[in-house]
Design an enzyme around this catalytic site. Structure first.
Site, PDB file in Angstrom:
ATOM      1  N   ARG A 144       3.298   7.616  -4.285  1.00  0.00           N
ATOM      2  CA  ARG A 144       3.856   6.907  -5.224  1.00  0.00           C
ATOM      3  C   ARG A 144       4.485   7.648  -6.277  1.00  0.00           C
ATOM      4  NH1 ARG A 144      -1.441   4.899  -5.837  1.00  0.00           N
ATOM      5  NH2 ARG A 144      -1.862   2.790  -4.819  1.00  0.00           N
ATOM      6  N   ARG A 241       7.493   5.761   0.662  1.00  0.00           N
ATOM      7  CA  ARG A 241       5.853   5.519   1.536  1.00  0.00           C
ATOM      8  C   ARG A 241       5.583   4.346   2.177  1.00  0.00           C
ATOM      9  NH1 ARG A 241       0.686   5.711  -1.946  1.00  0.00           N
ATOM     10  NH2 ARG A 241       0.276   3.871  -2.420  1.00  0.00           N
ATOM     11  N   HIS A 264      -5.193   3.315  -1.783  1.00  0.00           N
ATOM     12  CA  HIS A 264      -5.657   2.148  -2.129  1.00  0.00           C
ATOM     13  C   HIS A 264      -6.878   1.678  -2.485  1.00  0.00           C
ATOM     14  CE1 HIS A 264      -1.243   0.107   0.505  1.00  0.00           C
ATOM     15  NE2 HIS A 264      -1.008   0.176  -0.713  1.00  0.00           N
ATOM     16  N   TYR A 273       1.445  -3.807   6.276  1.00  0.00           N
ATOM     17  CA  TYR A 273       2.025  -2.320   7.651  1.00  0.00           C
ATOM     18  C   TYR A 273       1.305  -3.317   9.194  1.00  0.00           C
ATOM     19  CZ  TYR A 273       2.878   0.343   3.337  1.00  0.00           C
ATOM     20  OH  TYR A 273       3.161   0.066   1.483  1.00  0.00           O
TER      21      TYR A 273
END
Length: 292
Positions: A144, A241, A264, A273
Protein backbone atom coordinates in the site's frame (compact mmCIF):
# COMPACT_ATOMS: atom_id res chain seq x y z
CA UNK A 1 -14.97 13.20 19.82
CA UNK A 2 -11.37 13.65 20.90
CA UNK A 3 -11.61 10.52 23.08
CA UNK A 4 -13.18 8.65 20.18
CA UNK A 5 -10.30 9.43 17.82
CA UNK A 6 -7.73 8.50 20.46
CA UNK A 7 -9.59 5.20 20.87
CA UNK A 8 -9.43 4.55 17.12
CA UNK A 9 -5.77 5.50 16.91
CA UNK A 10 -4.32 3.76 19.95
CA UNK A 11 -6.70 0.91 20.70
CA UNK A 12 -8.19 0.03 17.32
CA UNK A 13 -4.96 1.08 15.53
CA UNK A 14 -6.74 2.60 12.53
CA UNK A 15 -4.56 3.87 9.69
CA UNK A 16 -3.80 7.62 9.40
CA UNK A 17 -5.80 7.65 6.14
CA UNK A 18 -8.93 6.23 7.84
CA UNK A 19 -8.54 8.59 10.80
CA UNK A 20 -8.38 11.59 8.44
CA UNK A 21 -11.49 10.39 6.60
CA UNK A 22 -13.41 9.81 9.83
CA UNK A 23 -12.42 13.27 11.10
CA UNK A 24 -13.92 14.75 7.93
CA UNK A 25 -17.06 12.59 8.09
CA UNK A 26 -17.82 13.31 11.73
CA UNK A 27 -17.10 16.99 11.21
CA UNK A 28 -19.58 17.14 8.30
CA UNK A 29 -22.23 15.32 10.35
CA UNK A 30 -21.75 17.68 13.31
CA UNK A 31 -22.04 20.70 11.00
CA UNK A 32 -25.27 19.32 9.53
CA UNK A 33 -26.75 18.76 13.00
CA UNK A 34 -25.94 22.29 14.07
CA UNK A 35 -27.16 24.00 10.90
CA UNK A 36 -30.38 22.02 10.37
CA UNK A 37 -31.42 20.89 13.86
CA UNK A 38 -29.47 23.29 16.13
CA UNK A 39 -27.96 20.24 17.85
CA UNK A 40 -24.44 20.72 19.17
CA UNK A 41 -23.87 17.18 20.47
CA UNK A 42 -24.11 14.20 18.05
CA UNK A 43 -25.10 12.04 21.04
CA UNK A 44 -28.49 13.80 20.93
CA UNK A 45 -29.26 12.71 17.35
CA UNK A 46 -31.73 9.87 16.82
CA UNK A 47 -32.09 7.51 13.84
CA UNK A 48 -34.54 9.80 11.99
CA UNK A 49 -32.06 12.69 12.07
CA UNK A 50 -29.21 10.43 10.93
CA UNK A 51 -31.43 9.12 8.13
CA UNK A 52 -32.18 12.68 7.01
CA UNK A 53 -28.41 13.37 6.74
CA UNK A 54 -27.91 10.25 4.64
CA UNK A 55 -30.79 11.30 2.38
CA UNK A 56 -29.16 14.72 1.97
CA UNK A 57 -25.91 13.04 0.92
CA UNK A 58 -27.78 10.95 -1.67
CA UNK A 59 -29.56 14.04 -3.03
CA UNK A 60 -26.18 15.79 -3.33
CA UNK A 61 -24.99 12.91 -5.56
CA UNK A 62 -22.35 11.69 -3.10
CA UNK A 63 -21.06 8.30 -4.26
CA UNK A 64 -22.53 5.25 -2.46
CA UNK A 65 -19.05 4.11 -1.37
CA UNK A 66 -18.41 7.46 0.29
CA UNK A 67 -21.82 7.38 1.99
CA UNK A 68 -21.11 3.86 3.26
CA UNK A 69 -17.81 5.03 4.72
CA UNK A 70 -19.59 7.88 6.52
CA UNK A 71 -22.14 5.40 7.87
CA UNK A 72 -19.29 3.14 9.03
CA UNK A 73 -17.80 6.14 10.83
CA UNK A 74 -21.10 6.83 12.63
CA UNK A 75 -21.50 3.15 13.53
CA UNK A 76 -18.08 3.19 15.22
CA UNK A 77 -18.81 6.51 16.92
CA UNK A 78 -22.19 5.52 18.39
CA UNK A 79 -20.85 2.13 19.49
CA UNK A 80 -18.14 4.04 21.31
CA UNK A 81 -20.70 6.38 22.93
CA UNK A 82 -22.71 3.35 24.03
CA UNK A 83 -19.63 1.72 25.58
CA UNK A 84 -18.89 4.98 27.40
CA UNK A 85 -22.52 5.12 28.64
CA UNK A 86 -23.04 8.46 26.91
CA UNK A 87 -26.17 7.07 25.22
CA UNK A 88 -28.59 4.31 26.22
CA UNK A 89 -29.74 3.34 22.71
CA UNK A 90 -27.60 3.03 19.59
CA UNK A 91 -29.47 4.90 16.78
CA UNK A 92 -27.34 3.23 14.09
CA UNK A 93 -29.05 -0.12 14.71
CA UNK A 94 -31.97 1.12 12.59
CA UNK A 95 -29.80 2.51 9.79
CA UNK A 96 -29.23 0.52 6.60
CA UNK A 97 -26.41 1.39 4.23
CA UNK A 98 -27.26 1.96 0.54
CA UNK A 99 -26.05 -0.72 -1.84
CA UNK A 100 -22.90 0.28 -3.68
CA UNK A 101 -22.38 -1.09 -7.20
CA UNK A 102 -19.58 -3.63 -7.32
CA UNK A 103 -16.68 -2.39 -9.40
CA UNK A 104 -13.82 -4.52 -10.63
CA UNK A 105 -10.40 -3.28 -9.55
CA UNK A 106 -8.71 -1.28 -12.32
CA UNK A 107 -5.28 -2.47 -13.38
CA UNK A 108 -2.56 -1.66 -15.91
CA UNK A 109 -2.01 -4.26 -18.69
CA UNK A 110 1.06 -6.38 -17.95
CA UNK A 111 2.77 -5.77 -21.30
CA UNK A 112 2.29 -2.00 -21.11
CA UNK A 113 3.73 -1.67 -17.63
CA UNK A 114 6.69 -3.93 -18.33
CA UNK A 115 7.43 -1.87 -21.44
CA UNK A 116 7.47 1.26 -19.29
CA UNK A 117 9.87 -0.24 -16.75
CA UNK A 118 12.15 -1.91 -19.30
CA UNK A 119 12.20 0.62 -22.14
CA UNK A 120 11.67 4.05 -20.59
CA UNK A 121 14.93 5.94 -19.99
CA UNK A 122 14.74 7.08 -16.39
CA UNK A 123 17.28 9.81 -15.67
CA UNK A 124 20.57 8.63 -14.22
CA UNK A 125 20.10 10.89 -11.21
CA UNK A 126 18.74 10.67 -7.69
CA UNK A 127 15.33 11.94 -8.80
CA UNK A 128 15.10 9.64 -11.82
CA UNK A 129 16.10 6.53 -9.87
CA UNK A 130 13.79 7.41 -7.00
CA UNK A 131 10.82 7.69 -9.39
CA UNK A 132 11.71 4.34 -10.93
CA UNK A 133 12.02 2.74 -7.48
CA UNK A 134 8.56 4.01 -6.48
CA UNK A 135 7.02 2.31 -9.53
CA UNK A 136 9.08 -0.88 -9.14
CA UNK A 137 8.25 -1.13 -5.44
CA UNK A 138 4.49 -0.63 -5.79
CA UNK A 139 4.19 -3.06 -8.70
CA UNK A 140 6.86 -5.53 -7.54
CA UNK A 141 5.47 -6.04 -4.04
CA UNK A 142 1.81 -4.90 -4.13
CA UNK A 143 2.27 -2.89 -0.94
CA UNK A 144 0.00 0.00 0.00
CA UNK A 145 0.95 3.65 -0.39
CA UNK A 146 1.24 4.18 3.40
CA UNK A 147 3.40 1.06 3.66
CA UNK A 148 5.75 2.32 0.94
CA UNK A 149 6.20 5.70 2.62
CA UNK A 150 6.92 4.02 5.96
CA UNK A 151 9.76 1.77 4.74
CA UNK A 152 13.12 2.42 6.36
CA UNK A 153 16.49 1.39 4.94
CA UNK A 154 17.02 -1.24 7.62
CA UNK A 155 13.66 -2.84 6.73
CA UNK A 156 15.27 -4.24 3.59
CA UNK A 157 17.22 -7.51 3.81
CA UNK A 158 19.32 -7.64 0.64
CA UNK A 159 20.62 -11.14 1.34
CA UNK A 160 17.20 -12.67 2.06
CA UNK A 161 15.57 -10.54 -0.70
CA UNK A 162 12.76 -9.38 1.56
CA UNK A 163 11.29 -6.14 2.89
CA UNK A 164 9.50 -5.67 6.21
CA UNK A 165 6.41 -3.46 6.01
CA UNK A 166 3.97 -2.16 8.60
CA UNK A 167 0.40 -2.61 7.37
CA UNK A 168 -3.08 -1.78 8.63
CA UNK A 169 -3.60 -2.11 12.35
CA UNK A 170 0.20 -1.96 12.84
CA UNK A 171 0.45 -5.53 11.55
CA UNK A 172 3.94 -6.31 10.35
CA UNK A 173 4.61 -8.64 7.43
CA UNK A 174 7.61 -9.66 5.34
CA UNK A 175 7.27 -9.41 1.55
CA UNK A 176 9.69 -10.96 -0.99
CA UNK A 177 11.39 -8.68 -3.52
CA UNK A 178 12.53 -9.71 -7.00
CA UNK A 179 16.00 -9.26 -8.55
CA UNK A 180 14.89 -6.31 -10.68
CA UNK A 181 13.63 -4.45 -7.62
CA UNK A 182 16.72 -5.40 -5.63
CA UNK A 183 18.97 -3.98 -8.34
CA UNK A 184 16.84 -0.83 -8.42
CA UNK A 185 17.17 -0.37 -4.65
CA UNK A 186 20.96 -0.74 -4.76
CA UNK A 187 21.32 1.80 -7.58
CA UNK A 188 18.98 4.26 -5.86
CA UNK A 189 20.86 4.02 -2.55
CA UNK A 190 24.12 4.93 -4.32
CA UNK A 191 22.54 8.09 -5.77
CA UNK A 192 20.91 8.90 -2.44
CA UNK A 193 24.24 8.58 -0.60
CA UNK A 194 26.05 10.86 -3.04
CA UNK A 195 23.15 13.36 -3.15
CA UNK A 196 22.75 13.61 0.63
CA UNK A 197 26.09 12.69 2.20
CA UNK A 198 25.05 14.20 5.54
CA UNK A 199 21.49 12.83 5.46
CA UNK A 200 20.33 11.16 8.68
CA UNK A 201 16.84 10.18 7.47
CA UNK A 202 15.99 6.56 8.23
CA UNK A 203 13.30 6.49 5.54
CA UNK A 204 14.21 4.71 2.33
CA UNK A 205 12.42 7.08 -0.03
CA UNK A 206 12.85 10.83 0.35
CA UNK A 207 12.09 14.02 -1.55
CA UNK A 208 14.65 16.22 -3.31
CA UNK A 209 15.15 17.96 0.05
CA UNK A 210 15.82 14.70 1.89
CA UNK A 211 12.45 14.74 3.63
CA UNK A 212 10.22 11.64 3.91
CA UNK A 213 7.79 11.17 1.03
CA UNK A 214 4.13 12.11 1.48
CA UNK A 215 1.02 10.69 -0.29
CA UNK A 216 0.49 13.51 -2.84
CA UNK A 217 4.11 13.27 -3.92
CA UNK A 218 3.77 9.55 -4.72
CA UNK A 219 0.43 10.18 -6.48
CA UNK A 220 2.10 12.75 -8.76
CA UNK A 221 4.98 10.42 -9.64
CA UNK A 222 2.72 7.46 -10.43
CA UNK A 223 0.30 9.57 -12.47
CA UNK A 224 3.16 11.11 -14.46
CA UNK A 225 4.49 7.75 -15.67
CA UNK A 226 1.27 5.72 -15.93
CA UNK A 227 -0.17 8.48 -18.15
CA UNK A 228 2.56 7.61 -20.68
CA UNK A 229 1.13 4.14 -21.28
CA UNK A 230 -2.63 4.55 -20.75
CA UNK A 231 -5.34 7.16 -21.28
CA UNK A 232 -7.35 5.75 -18.37
CA UNK A 233 -8.12 7.93 -15.35
CA UNK A 234 -7.06 5.00 -13.16
CA UNK A 235 -3.46 5.97 -12.48
CA UNK A 236 -3.17 6.06 -8.69
CA UNK A 237 -0.64 4.08 -6.59
CA UNK A 238 -3.44 1.67 -5.62
CA UNK A 239 -3.87 0.69 -9.29
CA UNK A 240 -0.35 -0.79 -9.19
CA UNK A 241 -1.39 -2.85 -6.15
CA UNK A 242 -4.40 -4.10 -8.14
CA UNK A 243 -2.12 -4.82 -11.13
CA UNK A 244 0.27 -6.81 -8.92
CA UNK A 245 -2.56 -9.03 -7.63
CA UNK A 246 -4.31 -9.43 -10.99
CA UNK A 247 -1.13 -10.35 -12.88
CA UNK A 248 -0.13 -12.89 -10.21
CA UNK A 249 -3.57 -14.48 -10.38
CA UNK A 250 -3.49 -14.58 -14.18
CA UNK A 251 -0.18 -16.44 -13.97
CA UNK A 252 -1.78 -19.09 -11.76
CA UNK A 253 -0.70 -17.90 -8.29
CA UNK A 254 -2.56 -19.34 -5.31
CA UNK A 255 -5.23 -17.00 -3.95
CA UNK A 256 -4.14 -17.60 -0.34
CA UNK A 257 -0.56 -16.65 -1.22
CA UNK A 258 -1.78 -13.41 -2.84
CA UNK A 259 -3.84 -12.71 0.30
CA UNK A 260 -0.71 -12.97 2.46
CA UNK A 261 1.38 -10.86 0.08
CA UNK A 262 -1.24 -8.09 0.07
CA UNK A 263 -1.67 -8.22 3.84
CA UNK A 264 -5.42 -8.87 3.68
CA UNK A 265 -6.97 -10.10 6.91
CA UNK A 266 -9.51 -12.29 5.11
CA UNK A 267 -9.74 -14.10 1.79
CA UNK A 268 -12.96 -12.23 0.93
CA UNK A 269 -10.98 -9.03 0.28
CA UNK A 270 -8.68 -10.87 -2.14
CA UNK A 271 -11.42 -12.72 -4.05
CA UNK A 272 -12.43 -9.56 -5.93
CA UNK A 273 -9.40 -10.15 -8.19
CA UNK A 274 -10.78 -13.47 -9.39
CA UNK A 275 -13.38 -11.55 -11.43
CA UNK A 276 -10.63 -9.97 -13.52
CA UNK A 277 -9.02 -13.37 -13.95
CA UNK A 278 -12.34 -14.91 -15.06
CA UNK A 279 -12.62 -12.24 -17.77
CA UNK A 280 -9.21 -13.31 -19.07
CA UNK A 281 -10.28 -16.98 -18.96
CA UNK A 282 -13.37 -16.12 -21.02
CA UNK A 283 -11.18 -14.37 -23.57
CA UNK A 284 -8.85 -17.38 -23.83
CA UNK A 285 -11.86 -19.72 -24.07
CA UNK A 286 -13.47 -17.72 -26.86
CA UNK A 287 -10.23 -17.64 -28.87
CA UNK A 288 -9.20 -21.25 -28.33
CA UNK A 289 -12.28 -23.43 -27.90
CA UNK A 290 -13.63 -24.90 -31.19
CA UNK A 291 -17.25 -24.31 -30.16
CA UNK A 292 -16.73 -20.81 -28.71
Amino acid sequence: MELFFKYLQYEKRYSPHTLTSYHTDLGQFSQYLEQVYQITEPAEADHTIIRSWILTLVQNNIKPRSINRKIACLRSYYRFLLSQQQISVNPMVRIKAPKAPKKLPAFVPEESFNTLLDSFEFEKSFEGQRDRLILEFLYGTGIRLAELIGIEENDIDMRAKTVRVLGKGNKERVVPINDSLLSCIEEYLQYKKSEFSDNNSEKLLVTNKARPLYPKFVYRVVKKYISLITTSDHNSPHVLRHSFATHLLNKGADLNAIKDLLGHSSLAATQVYTHNSIEQLKSVFEKAHPKA
